[in-house]
Enzyme design. Structure first.
Site, PDB file in Angstrom:
ATOM      1  N   LYS A 108      -8.687   5.378  -0.574  1.00 50.97           N
ATOM      2  CA  LYS A 108      -7.564   6.268  -0.248  1.00 50.97           C
ATOM      3  C   LYS A 108      -7.943   7.246   0.866  1.00 50.97           C
ATOM      4  O   LYS A 108      -7.095   7.609   1.700  1.00 50.97           O
ATOM      5  CB  LYS A 108      -7.113   7.035  -1.492  1.00 50.97           C
ATOM      6  CG  LYS A 108      -6.429   6.178  -2.541  1.00 50.97           C
ATOM      7  CD  LYS A 108      -5.143   5.547  -2.022  1.00 50.97           C
ATOM      8  CE  LYS A 108      -4.389   4.837  -3.128  1.00 50.97           C
ATOM      9  NZ  LYS A 108      -3.168   4.164  -2.639  1.00 50.97           N
ATOM     10  N   TYR A 148     -11.716   6.665 -11.064  1.00 53.86           N
ATOM     11  CA  TYR A 148     -11.047   6.120  -9.873  1.00 53.86           C
ATOM     12  C   TYR A 148     -12.033   5.427  -8.932  1.00 53.86           C
ATOM     13  O   TYR A 148     -11.656   4.530  -8.179  1.00 53.86           O
ATOM     14  CB  TYR A 148     -10.309   7.251  -9.147  1.00 53.86           C
ATOM     15  CG  TYR A 148      -9.109   6.818  -8.347  1.00 53.86           C
ATOM     16  CD1 TYR A 148      -8.150   5.966  -8.894  1.00 53.86           C
ATOM     17  CD2 TYR A 148      -8.904   7.284  -7.064  1.00 53.86           C
ATOM     18  CE1 TYR A 148      -7.039   5.588  -8.171  1.00 53.86           C
ATOM     19  CE2 TYR A 148      -7.792   6.918  -6.325  1.00 53.86           C
ATOM     20  CZ  TYR A 148      -6.866   6.070  -6.888  1.00 53.86           C
ATOM     21  OH  TYR A 148      -5.751   5.692  -6.161  1.00 53.86           O
TER      22      TYR A 148
END
Length: 256
Positions: free
Chosen positions: A162, A155
């Site tokens: 995020k 990720y």
């Protein structure tokens, strides 16, 4: 019996595929009585095609959340269509390929800046662009995150993006509460959407749910997360803001 969004007007971003959380949010919102408008970028025609599968026809407008001109005219365009807004759904995220897939230590700042702008700062930009339409009775802003407490396989810089999104949500909640505007996030488990497929090694990340989630998790079912978004758009959470609601099969609560 009327739905929980009866009479509400909602702007929804990110409807790119029928398998997306945004699409199921739009579908459920219409089924629960909302009038909606969709935004799309860079291919509005793709969203228009997917929108034909919704229960009711809906207008699609072009919106690049990094474009000040697009943001500046958003209230006028949406206002002409809906008059006002009661809710906004932020389902936007993007990172260049060199910011994903195990390249964390080598990603240039330009790519990191793009990920942060599109995936985090845009929550503030979109909310402020829509705020003039949420002045009467306030409103609800709901975004989508992927639990930023952890460093996930593959990720990479979307993780810090995020985390920035989650912090932005809290500050929006702080600053907009006096205007009766709530800001919350749904932290969803992995879904086999277009965004997920753009992450190299996504299957390695998603496999964590097979081993650790207390409730069985289905990568092909975005509806539970969509239900969470619709619930937060409704009046059933009138005093909830700055919150992150997990719709991830309970994995966030489980250790190794």
């Amino acid at each position: 019996m009327s739905g929980i969004l009866e009479g509400k007007r909602v702007l929804i971003t990110g409807v790119l595929m029928e398998s997306s959380i945004a699409f199921h949010t739009a579908k459920l919102a219409q089924e629960q009585g909302a009038e909606i408008i969709l935004t799309a970028f860079p291919r509005p025609t793709l969203t228009e095609r997917i929108a034909r599968k919704l229960p009711k026809p809906t207008k699609v407008i072009e919106l690049d959340v990094t474009n000040d001109e697009h943001l500046g005219r958003l209230a006028e365009v949406v206002g002409a269509e809906l008059g006002s807004l009661d809710g906004v759904v932020h389902s936007i995220g993007f990172a260049p390929q060199d910011a994903l897939g195990g390249n964390f230590l080598n990603t240039p700042f330009e790519s990191v800046a793009t990920a942060m702008h599109v995936s985090a700062f845009s929550l503030k930009s979109l909310t402020m662009a829509c705020l003039p339409l949420m002045q009467n009775g306030g409103g609800s802003v709901v975004g989508l995150t992927f639990d930023a407490q952890y460093a996930w396989p593959q990720y990479d810089w979307m993780g810090p993006a995020k985390a920035a999104l989650e912090a932005t949500n809290r500050y929006l909640a702080r600053d907009l509460g006096k205007q009766n505007v709530r800001s919350n996030l749904i932290s969803a488990g992995p879904i086999g959407s277009m965004a997920a497929k753009s992450i190299p090694g996504f299957s390695e990340l998603a496999a964590v749910w097979d081993d650790r989630a207390p409730l069985e998790w289905d990568l092909k079912d975005p509806e539970p997360a969509g239900r969470g978004v619709v619930a937060l758009l409704s009046d059933w959470f009138p005093k909830t803001t700055g919150e992150i609601i997990h719709v991830d099969g309970g994995l966030h609560a489980i250790g190794a």
